[in-house]
Design an enzyme around this catalytic site. Sequence first.
Site, PDB file in Angstrom:
ATOM      1  N   SER A  14      64.546 108.369  13.275  1.00  0.00           N
ATOM      2  CA  SER A  14      65.725 108.171  13.489  1.00  0.00           C
ATOM      3  C   SER A  14      66.548 107.573  12.621  1.00  0.00           C
ATOM      4  O   SER A  14      67.921 107.539  12.498  1.00  0.00           O
ATOM      5  CB  SER A  14      65.912 107.390  14.864  1.00  0.00           C
TER       6      SER A  14
ATOM      7  N   ASP B 130      70.658  96.366  19.405  1.00  0.00           N
ATOM      8  CA  ASP B 130      69.832  97.210  18.575  1.00  0.00           C
ATOM      9  C   ASP B 130      69.791  96.586  17.137  1.00  0.00           C
ATOM     10  O   ASP B 130      70.768  96.796  16.444  1.00  0.00           O
ATOM     11  CB  ASP B 130      70.093  98.624  18.750  1.00  0.00           C
TER      12      ASP B 130
ATOM     13  N   HIS C 157      68.782 100.135  13.876  1.00  0.00           N
ATOM     14  CA  HIS C 157      69.832 101.071  13.647  1.00  0.00           C
ATOM     15  C   HIS C 157      71.005 100.672  13.068  1.00  0.00           C
ATOM     16  O   HIS C 157      71.531  99.427  13.210  1.00  0.00           O
ATOM     17  CB  HIS C 157      70.177 102.248  14.685  1.00  0.00           C
TER      18      HIS C 157
END
Length: 284
Positions: A16, A260, A263
């Site tokens: 990702s 998070d 990311h």
Amino acid sequence: MMETLRGKRMLYVGDSLNRGQFVSMVCLLHRLIPENAKSMETFGSLTVFTAKDYNATIEFYWAPFLLESNSDDAVVHRIFDRVVRKGSINKHGKAWKGADIVVFNTYLWWMTGLEFKILQGSFEDEVKDIVMVSTEDAYRMGMRIMLRWVKKNMDPKKTRVFFSSMSPTHQKSIDWGGEPNKNCYNETKIIEDPNYWGSDSRKSIMRVIGEVFRKSKVPITFLNITQLSSYRKDAHTSIYKKQWNPLTAEQLANPVSYADCVHWCLPGLQDTWNELLFAKLFYP
Ligand SMILES: *[C@@H]1O[C@H](CO)[C@@H](O)[C@H](O)[C@H]1NC(C)=O
Ligand SMILES: *[C@@H]1O[C@H](CO)[C@@H](O)[C@H](O)[C@H]1NC(C)=O
Ligand SMILES: *[C@@H]1O[C@H](CO)[C@@H](O)[C@H](O)[C@H]1NC(C)=O
């Protein structure tokens, strides 16, 4: 960049974080292209952005270990007992053939502990032959297989291959002298110490990358993005991302618990990774 991509296929392969870099590249370029001359489509593990007038595509292929694994489903892949199959790159590799520019990454999914499960044989075997090896040895095996695939399947005269180093995370504020049990949540400033290196970016893995590339003659351009990204504790998506499940009252009361810190926001840091890629593409 669009002129360079004319008639070509550019492909990001990995996890990702590489998907984030792919999205960054599409965001940087797509505003130059009129609405009816572009499209974005997903076919299983592959997402394809097409610029029709340029006959060009920019693509992302989900393969978090590059090799075959039990985490290969592009949507359902929250698997904690992770297993990678030894030597198995062709399952994914057949979808990469014919690409003109390939950007690989792999790191975070290997980081489950000090050891990693490697399957010898096939996922269909009734009795699976699984061995535990050190994470470094498992990662080294993955990189070597990737290089062998590049050597066999890509013509260095016509194609360019890139490999990105690990993307740092900011899950432990004690790393940068913050309060214990905090993370990137509410961080708004960069880390000023030029020598800062977070504990989640394993130096042993960086050494493996260095060793494997030193011993190899396969022409790959290395994007060493770890250090320059490690300063950016302020650049993660934190609590400002799409939540797949509604947050509980307990979570809402403690944003650190769902921030998070892996990311990155866009626009942001990953645009810089693409600027580095762009520079290396034009001035190898
Ligand atoms: C478009 O690009 C592909 C390679 O990605 C090439 O095979 C094809 O001939 C090109 N078509 C045109 C019309 O230029
Ligand atoms: C966020 O950080 C600021 C100072 O940098 C602090 O005053 C504030 O209390 C913090 N907010 C939360 C919710 O932790
Ligand atoms: C990547 O850059 C860091 C920081 O400059 C350096 O310590 C590391 O050795 C580099 N990695 C490789 C494989 O060259």
